[in-house]
Scaffold this motif. Structure first.
Motif, mmCIF file in Angstrom:
data_model
loop_
_atom_site.group_PDB
_atom_site.id
_atom_site.type_symbol
_atom_site.label_atom_id
_atom_site.label_comp_id
_atom_site.label_asym_id
_atom_site.label_seq_id
_atom_site.Cartn_x
_atom_site.Cartn_y
_atom_site.Cartn_z
ATOM 1 N N ALA A 19 38.743 28.103 41.515
ATOM 2 C CA ALA A 19 37.512 28.175 42.308
ATOM 3 C C ALA A 19 37.512 29.339 43.302
ATOM 4 O O ALA A 19 36.779 29.325 44.291
ATOM 5 C CB ALA A 19 37.261 26.861 43.056
ATOM 6 N N GLU A 20 38.309 30.360 43.050
ATOM 7 C CA GLU A 20 38.384 31.501 43.961
ATOM 8 C C GLU A 20 37.100 32.330 43.940
ATOM 9 O O GLU A 20 36.513 32.575 42.891
ATOM 10 C CB GLU A 20 39.561 32.390 43.585
ATOM 11 N N VAL A 38 38.967 53.099 54.454
ATOM 12 C CA VAL A 38 39.405 51.711 54.636
ATOM 13 C C VAL A 38 39.019 50.956 53.374
ATOM 14 O O VAL A 38 37.941 51.187 52.815
ATOM 15 C CB VAL A 38 38.733 51.060 55.867
ATOM 16 N N GLU A 39 39.883 50.067 52.922
ATOM 17 C CA GLU A 39 39.531 49.190 51.811
ATOM 18 C C GLU A 39 40.005 47.778 52.116
ATOM 19 O O GLU A 39 41.008 47.572 52.810
ATOM 20 C CB GLU A 39 40.123 49.690 50.496
ATOM 21 N N VAL A 40 39.262 46.798 51.608
ATOM 22 C CA VAL A 40 39.533 45.395 51.914
ATOM 23 C C VAL A 40 39.363 44.558 50.647
ATOM 24 O O VAL A 40 38.391 44.731 49.913
ATOM 25 C CB VAL A 40 38.574 44.848 52.998
ATOM 26 N N VAL A 41 40.298 43.658 50.424
ATOM 27 C CA VAL A 41 40.156 42.628 49.400
ATOM 28 C C VAL A 41 40.135 41.281 50.111
ATOM 29 O O VAL A 41 41.043 40.968 50.888
ATOM 30 C CB VAL A 41 41.310 42.665 48.378
ATOM 31 N N ALA A 42 39.101 40.507 49.863
ATOM 32 C CA ALA A 42 38.977 39.170 50.441
ATOM 33 C C ALA A 42 38.955 38.147 49.314
ATOM 34 O O ALA A 42 38.154 38.260 48.381
ATOM 35 C CB ALA A 42 37.700 39.059 51.281
ATOM 36 N N ARG A 43 39.821 37.153 49.408
ATOM 37 C CA ARG A 43 39.888 36.069 48.422
ATOM 38 C C ARG A 43 39.737 34.750 49.167
ATOM 39 O O ARG A 43 40.534 34.442 50.052
ATOM 40 C CB ARG A 43 41.212 36.117 47.666
#
Length: 214
Positions: A19-20, A38-43
């Protein structure tokens, strides 16, 4: 850290959490740039109306990717609401020690984290899939691949059999369906060579079918 003389030959990434909902955001100084500022990964994983899991990783601000534990702590167990995301993103740059020419990245980082969180939360959770129907035993006959099946290096109908065989043999990434651009077909079943067969109404045989099952 790798010991002296060691060579990194591969990186293995685990599957998404159940369910991510995830998003990737990169901030650049122009429309086309090889490296992000800038880079961002959100889980995120949401259970009910609560944020159950949060994994926030950033890049472009240090000599290696960084996990934002303080941001994650302000998300987990909290309501999945805009004010929760804003409060967490506000601490994204806490403790940072920028160089004289990179202080502008602090505000950029906070904004990128908030953007990634909002995008992740807006993503629908992945659909559960039924087990694929078994393909009939065809070990002595050509492999009838569906012409809607896509994989890395094969984004269009190949004109030559050799090209088709080469990209299929080299593929190491998930397959997708041309109808949905997702790892499932229009019938919500898995898109894969062993699952896409003539028992499904969306199946159309590829014009290049001279592949033998190994």
């Amino acid at each position: 850290m790798l010991p002296p003389g060691a060579l990194l030959t591969g990186v293995g990434l685990g599957p998404p959490l159940a369910a991510e909902q995830a998003a990737y955001v990169r901030a650049t100084s122009r429309a086309r740039a090889e490296w992000p500022l800038v880079e961002v990964v959100a889980r995120l994983v949401v259970a009910g109306d609560q944020l159950q899991t949060a994994r926030i990783t950033i890049g472009g601000v240090a000599n290696l990717p960084l996990r934002l534990g303080a941001v994650e702590a302000l998300l987990v167990g909290k309501p999945a609401k805009p004010e929760t995301l804003a409060a967490a993103a506000a601490v994204a740059a806490d403790g940072a020690k920028p160089l004289a020419g990179t202080a502008y990245k602090l505000d950029l980082l906070r904004g990128a984290v908030l953007d990634a969180l909002e995008r992740a939360l807006a993503q629908p959770p992945p659909r559960p899939h039924r087990r694929p129907r078994p393909r009939p035993d065809r070990k002595d006959s050509p492999m009838q691949l569906c012409r809607h099946l896509r994989w890395k290096g094969h984004s269009h109908d190949a004109a030559e059999l050799a090209e088709f065989q080469l990209t299929f043999a080299r593929n190491q990434v998930p397959y997708s369906c041309l109808h949905t651009c997702q790892p499932w077909g229009p019938d919500d079943e898995l898109a894969a060579p062993e699952a896409c067969n003539d028992s499904r109404p969306c199946y159309k045989p590829s014009p290049l079918v001279d592949l033998r099952l190994s």
